[in-house]
Design an enzyme around this catalytic site. Structure first.
Site, short mmCIF file in Angstrom:
data_model
loop_
_atom_site.label_atom_id
_atom_site.label_comp_id
_atom_site.label_asym_id
_atom_site.label_seq_id
_atom_site.Cartn_x
_atom_site.Cartn_y
_atom_site.Cartn_z
N LYS A 12 -8.67 12.51 13.63
CA LYS A 12 -7.77 12.81 12.53
C LYS A 12 -8.41 13.89 11.67
O LYS A 12 -9.50 13.71 11.12
CB LYS A 12 -7.51 11.56 11.70
N LYS A 21 -4.38 13.91 15.63
CA LYS A 21 -3.47 14.11 14.50
C LYS A 21 -4.00 15.21 13.60
O LYS A 21 -5.18 15.14 13.25
CB LYS A 21 -3.36 12.80 13.73
C1 PBG Z 1 -3.04 7.30 5.87
C2 PBG Z 1 -2.21 8.23 6.66
C3 PBG Z 1 -1.83 9.56 6.38
C4 PBG Z 1 -0.96 9.93 7.38
C5 PBG Z 1 -0.85 8.86 8.25
N1 PBG Z 1 -1.65 7.83 7.80
C6 PBG Z 1 -2.13 10.41 5.23
C7 PBG Z 1 -3.45 11.00 5.01
O1 PBG Z 1 -4.43 10.77 5.70
O2 PBG Z 1 -3.52 11.71 4.02
C8 PBG Z 1 -0.26 11.25 7.48
C9 PBG Z 1 1.04 11.22 8.19
C10 PBG Z 1 1.89 12.41 7.99
O3 PBG Z 1 1.52 13.40 7.33
O4 PBG Z 1 3.00 12.38 8.53
N2 PBG Z 1 -4.39 7.55 5.85
#
Ligand code: PBG
Length: 324
Positions: free
Chosen positions: A195, A248
Site C-alpha cells: 500500500k 494499492k
Molecule cells: C484505510 C484505508 C484507506 C483506503 C482504504 N483503506 C485510506 C488511507 O490509507 O488513507 C483508501 C481507499 C481509497 O482511496 O479508495 N487505511
C-alpha cells in the site's frame, strides 16, 4: 514473417474477431464493491468528491447487498464512519461498532455474499492516523493489539475476510494469532501488503472522514518510488500468514502488480482507489472522456497486469452494463 504477409489488422476487422483473440477479460465476478457505512436510519448520503457513491446507514444494507449479489459481484468490502472518534479508535473493536452492525445486517440478508472488512484505525481515531499516535510518530507495536482486537471483533460479527490496511510491521502475524486464539481460524486475511503513500486516496478520506489532523502517512505507507520494496512487503505478509495480498492503488502501480504476479502464487488483488475513480468521473462529467470505455479500459489494464480481482467503486456500474 514480415509485411506484407504479416498483417496484424486481419484479426482486428470486426468486434467478433477481436473478441476471438482477446487475451484478458473482465467480468462482474472479478470485482469487489466498497461500501461506506454510517450510523442513523434511512441515510443515503452522497459523497461529494465521489459522484455516484453514497454512504449508507445499516438499515439500507439488506437491499444493497441483495442488489450486489444479483449483479454477480465477487464480494463487498466494508468501511465504517462512526459517530464517535477517539485517540485509540475504540469503535473499531466495539462488538456493536458500526461495521460490526453492518456485517450482521448483510449476513442476515445475504448469507452467501462474501464480506471483507477493512481493518484499520484511521476511520476511528480523532487524529486520523492508522495507529496509536503521540503527535509526532505512529507507534507500531502499540498499534498491533488494537488491530488484532478489531480483526477479532469483525470476525465475530461474521466477516469472512479481514483486510488490514494500516501498514504496521508485523500486523498480519498479530491478527492471525489473535483470530486463532479466539476460535476464528476460518477467517481469512487479505493483506494490503503493498500500500503506497498515495495522493489518490484524497476522495476516500472525505468519504470516510479520515483526513489527517496533522502529519502524513509517509512514515508507514510505501514510497511511490519503490517497487522492489513492495515485493519484500508481500513476501513478509505471506510469511506471516496472509491468505491473499493486495497492491494499492492500481493504475499507477501496474508494474508492481505485474512483478507481484510473477513472484508469488497467492491470490492477488488490486484496489482501484477513490482518486482513480473520481478522475474518470470528473472528466466524464465534463464530457472530456468516454466514461464506459475508460472504466472498461482501466479495469482490463489492471487485470492484464496480473491482478486476479479488482476492488473498484465502478463494480456495480460495470456489472449493470456487462453484456458477457
Ligand atoms: C484505510 C484505508 C484507506 C483506503 C482504504 N483503506 C485510506 C488511507 O490509507 O488513507 C483508501 C481507499 C481509497 O482511496 O479508495 N487505511
Amino acid at each position: 514473417m514480415a509485411f506484407p504477409e504479416h498483417r496484424p489488422r486481419r484479426l482486428r476487422r470486426s468486434a467478433e474477431l477481436r473478441r476471438l483473440v482477446r487475451e484478458t477479460r473482465v467480468e462482474p465476478g472479478d470485482l469487489i464493491y466498497p461500501l461506506f457505512c454510517v450510523t442513523g436510519r434511512g441515510v443515503r448520503e452522497p459523497v461529494v468528491s465521489m459522484p455516484g457513491i453514497d454512504r449508507l446507514s445499516v438499515d439500507q444494507l439488506a437491499a444493497e447487498a441483495k442488489d450486489i449479489q444479483a449483479l454477480g459481484l465477487a464480494a463487498v468490502i466494508l468501511f465504517g464512519i462512526p459517530d464517535h472518534k477517539d485517540a485509540l479508535g475504540t469503535d473499531g473493536y466495539d462488538p456493536d461498532g458500526i461495521v460490526q452492525r453492518a456485517i450482521r445486517a448483510i449476513k442476515d440478508a445475504t448469507p452467501d455474499l462474501v464480506v471483507i472488512a477493512d481493518v484499520c484505525l484511521c476511520e476511528y481515531t480523532d487524529h486520523g492516523h492508522c495507529g496509536v499516535y503521540d503527535g509526532v510518530h505512529v507507534n507500531n507495536d502499540a498499534t498491533l493489539p488494537l488491530l488484532a482486537r478489531t480483526a477479532v471483533a469483525l470476525a465475530q460479527a461474521g466477516a469472512d475476510i479481514v483486510a488490514p490496511s494500516d501498514m504496521m510491521d508485523g500486523r498480519v502475524a498479530a491478527i492471525r494469532r489473535a483470530l486463532d486464539a479466539e476460535g476464528q481460524s476460518d477467517t481469512a486475511i487479505l493483506s494490503y501488503a503493498a500500500k503506497y503513500a498515495s495522493a489518490f486516496y484524497g476522495p476516500f478520506r472525505d468519504a470516510a472522514e479520515s483526513t489527517l489532523a496533522a502529519g502524513d502517512r509517509r512514515g508507514y505507507q510505501l514510497d511511490p518510488a519503490n517497487a522492489r520494496e513492495a515485493l519484500d512487503e508481500i513476501a513478509a505478509d505471506l510469511e506471516e500468514g496472509a491468505d491473499m495480498v493486495m497492491v494499492k492503488p492500481a493504475l499507477p502501480y501496474l508494474d508492481v502488480i505485474h512483478a507481484a504476479r510473477a513472484a508469488f502464487r497467492a491470490p492477488l488483488f488490486a484496489y482501484q482507489v477513490s482518486g482513480e475513480y473520481s478522475l474518470i468521473r470528473a472528466a466524464a462529467e465534463r464530457g472530456w472522456i468516454d466514461e464506459e470505455r475508460a472504466i472498461d479500459e482501466s479495469l482490463t489494464a489492471i487485470r492484464r497486469a496480473g491482478a486476479d480481482r479488482v476492488i473498484t467503486y465502478f463494480a456495480k456500474q460495470f456489472a449493470h452494463g456487462f453484456r458477457g
